[in-house]
Design a protein around this motif. Structure first.
Motif, mmCIF file in Angstrom:
data_model
loop_
_atom_site.group_PDB
_atom_site.id
_atom_site.type_symbol
_atom_site.label_atom_id
_atom_site.label_comp_id
_atom_site.label_asym_id
_atom_site.label_seq_id
_atom_site.Cartn_x
_atom_site.Cartn_y
_atom_site.Cartn_z
ATOM 1 N N PHE A 173 34.387 40.058 52.523
ATOM 2 C CA PHE A 173 35.260 40.255 51.368
ATOM 3 C C PHE A 173 36.097 41.524 51.524
ATOM 4 O O PHE A 173 35.684 42.472 52.195
ATOM 5 N N GLU A 174 37.237 41.544 50.840
ATOM 6 C CA GLU A 174 38.045 42.764 50.813
ATOM 7 C C GLU A 174 37.164 43.942 50.386
ATOM 8 O O GLU A 174 36.454 43.856 49.387
ATOM 9 N N GLY A 175 37.249 45.030 51.143
ATOM 10 C CA GLY A 175 36.562 46.252 50.747
ATOM 11 C C GLY A 175 35.049 46.214 50.862
ATOM 12 O O GLY A 175 34.380 47.181 50.513
ATOM 13 N N ARG A 176 34.489 45.134 51.336
ATOM 14 C CA ARG A 176 33.034 44.996 51.366
ATOM 15 C C ARG A 176 32.395 46.134 52.180
ATOM 16 O O ARG A 176 31.377 46.687 51.814
ATOM 17 N N LEU B 186 27.263 46.347 52.722
ATOM 18 C CA LEU B 186 27.952 46.370 51.428
ATOM 19 C C LEU B 186 28.605 47.703 51.120
ATOM 20 O O LEU B 186 29.239 47.846 50.076
#
Lengths: 199, 467
Positions: free
Chosen positions: B431-434, B410
């Protein structure tokens, strides 16, 4: 946080993207605070600001023609992480209602626990809301919790939405779940007495 | 009419069920960590109430801890404060903490099972969506928000509406090189990131039944990635032999009584599910995701859908996703150059995962321009890996074995994938940027990740097994 929700008429902010996950609503690196305050400034952080912390002009929250207390988003809003910080960020920014055609379960609970109303509408009605805002960025949306109705004010088009009766009472009156659970203390202790194991 | 396993457990935990109200459900085990608990403890302070059953809550520090030099004070001030708050809160309220430096510390969904805290028939919650992991033991386990963490601390109960029930059966035999991670990525790719929203899933079928406990945990872990409230698997001999002898598991006469009860935990033959899906294990090849939600996945040899294969309404989100990933519709991923490999997270950081990877890479060396991070799920996993010499295999391969935590799953601590780089990750979200701002994630199994570490490219791990 206002602990009550009854009725609202407001312009709306459209984010017509599907599967908006809670990492987009508030990225993990902004979850280090130990209070509930101040998350609004990082709402949609990586869509709103570039790597140099400059606002991205093409993101709707940076476009001054859109404002209001209603966020309108594509289906499966709030999927992913259970972080309640996503609801805190929306509330802190000033949103009171999120409209979508589908919500992820945990987000829905988190929103309601923070007196943000998730309004689930049909795909058709969602399209109409997006179109109304596209035609007039100041288009007003009315949300009437008592009667469970959402209305596009200019056209008068409306749809009813579901909310469970308990949560509706909580929102209308500002009650919270812990008050209710604390009132069950004797029942909880009685239940514990009936179980031989902790499973 | 018989009952499903889910109904048996849920119904036996109802403290109060009133018309028009959500059920008040008793919680047997509550796990907490540093990120989603401080505001809940503050809530108790404001109300002037204690933790109702402190012995039923266990704490660890995992989401926001460094994975290097854990014996030193945490450098970053906000992270240090958050971890210190967990120590302060658990001390003040009398909750057991397995913090940094404790031999039980680790990712919350790794330590619960390995310590024998997670048991069949339990209700388990945690302020983390991957709490569904514990369902592998035949428990009703699900993630909750911080207001709900406060409910559980205050009353040992939670208010929830009962979800619907779904059965997902996977029948047949898995092909070589296909792991439980591939099963769950395959299912999610078929039913989408919202395909099980509103449901609690029971996984069944012989392909599930033949999996080890750790492999089952990987499946249940990702239930949330298709929107399910949770996922569970009926306990069996595999479950019981995994639990027996663990630190907090019942012993002696208690064990015998517990076992007799656990053997009643299965869905009756005539139990009704709201939805049933069936898959054939033989159809599953090693999986990889190409987009920015876990439903955007495919077999490693397949091509990303072309635009005209995507429903018109979904095209804007699809295009946005591929633009973020800098990938073309209709293209293949096989042979695509990658920059990082992350083997870790509550999905795939257990000792079996590390053993599989070590067996595969033994005597080999990573591609020169790839960074490989191995982050064990717990101090116990780390110690076991060292006892088996796995650390030396990784060192010889040029892999970096770090200390336990959620890490690059994360990107909350400093373990971030740099902007624009591609990471093959055994974690659960793309997810984007995860994994860091503008980082690009391909989700895959530990074997597919290990193969990519050696070649520096997206690789079909079956080539090494001669199909």
């Amino acid at each position: 946080m206002s602990k009550i929700f009854q009725h609202l008429v407001s312009s709306a902010v459209p984010v017509p993207i599907e599967n908006i996950d809670t990492d987009q609503i508030i990225p993990a690196r902004f979850l280090k605070a130990t209070t509930r305050d101040g998350f609004g400034e990082n709402l949609f952080r990586d869509w709103r600001f570039d790597a140099n912390n400059q606002p991205k002009a093409d993101f709707v929250l940076n476009n001054p023609i859109y404002s209001g207390k209603v966020l309108v988003a594509g289906k499966n809003f709030g999927c992913g992480s259970s972080r309640e910080h996503a609801a805190w960020a929306l509330a802190d920014y000033g949103f009171k209602v999120v409209v979508s055609s589908f919500f992820a379960d945990i987000f829905k609970n988190n929103a309601l626990n923070n007196f943000i109303l998730p309004v689930q509408v049909s795909e058709t009605f969602l399209d109409k809301v997006f179109q109304a805002i596209e035609a007039d960025p100041e288009a007003k949306i009315e949300v009437d919790l008592e009667n469970q109705l959402i209305r596009i004010v200019a056209s008068g088009e409306q749809e009813s939405f579901d909310i469970n009766a308990y949560k509706k009472t909580c929102l209308l009156n500002g009650y919270d779940d812990i008050d209710y659970l604390l009132s069950l203390r004797q029942d909880i202790e009685k239940y514990e007495g009936t179980r031989a194991f902790n499973f | 009419m018989g009952k499903t396993l889910f109904d048996k457990i849920w119904d036996s935990h109802i403290v109060m069920s009133k018309p028009e109200h959500p059920d008040a459900v008793y919680i047997n085990t509550h796990f907490i960590h540093e990120v989603t608990s401080p505001q809940a403890f503050d809530g108790l302070r404001k109300r002037g109430i204690p933790v109702f059953r402190p012995q039923k809550t266990r704490a660890t520090a995992d989401h926001n801890v460094p994975t290097l030099e854990q014996h030193l004070p945490i450098k970053e001030a906000l992270s240090r404060h958050q971890v210190e708050m967990l120590t302060k809160n658990t001390t003040e309220f009398g909750v057991e903490l397995y913090g940094l430096g404790h031999p039980y510390q680790g990712i919350v969904h790794v330590i619960g099972p390995e310590l024998g805290i997670t048991l069949p028939g339990m209700t388990i919650v945690c302020g983390d969506s991957h709490t569904s992991t514990h369902g592998a033991f035949g428990a009703v386990a699900f993630g909750i928000g911080t207001s709900e963490v406060e409910q559980v601390l205050a009353t040992q109960c939670i208010l929830q509406y009962k979800p619907k029930r779904m059965k997902i059966a996977v029948n047949g035999t898995l092909k070589n090189g296909v792991l439980s991670k591939d099963i769950i990525l395959y299912i999610i790719s078929k039913i989408s990131a919202s395909g099980a929203t509103g449901y609690f899933v029971e996984y069944a079928g012989d392909a599930i039944r033949n999996l080890s406990m750790e492999a089952r945990m990987t499946i249940c872990n990702m239930s949330i990635e298709m929107g399910a409230r949770g996922g569970l698997i009926a306990p069996d001999e595999t479950t019981f032999s995994y639990i027996k002898g663990r630190q907090f598991a019942p012993q002696g006469a208690e064990w015998d009584k517990a076992l007799a009860y656990w053997k009643t935990l299965f869905s009756d033959d005539d139990a009704a599910f709201d939805k049933v899906l069936t898959f054939d294990a033989a159809d599953i090849e090693p999986q990889i995701t190409y987009g920015t939600n876990p439903g955007m996945g495919m077999g490693v040899t397949q091509h990303i859908p072309a635009l005209d294969q995507v429903e018109e309404k979904e095209r804007p989100s699809f295009k946005k996703s591929l633009e973020y990933m800098d990938l073309q519709p209709g293209s293949a991923l096989l042979g695509k150059k990658i920059d990082y490999v992350f083997i870790g997270s509550c999905t795939n950081s257990r000792i079996e995962d590390l053993r599989l990877v070590a067996d595969y890479v033994k005597g080999k060396r990573k591609a020169d321009d790839v960074v490989v991070w191995i982050v064990p799920g717990s101090k116990q996993v780390e110690a076991q890996a060292k006892a088996e010499g796995i650390d030396k295999v990784f060192a010889a391969a040029g892999f970096q074995l770090r200390e336990p935590g959620c890490s690059a799953c994360l990107g909350m601590n400093e373990d971030k994938v740099p902007a624009g780089m591609y990471c093959i990750s055994t974690s659960n979200r793309n997810f984007e940027g995860r994994q860091g701002p503008n980082a690009r994630t391909f989700l895959a199994s530990p074997l597919t990740a290990a193969a990519a570490a050696l070649t520096g490219r997206v690789t079909d791990v079956r080539e090494a097994f001669g199909h």
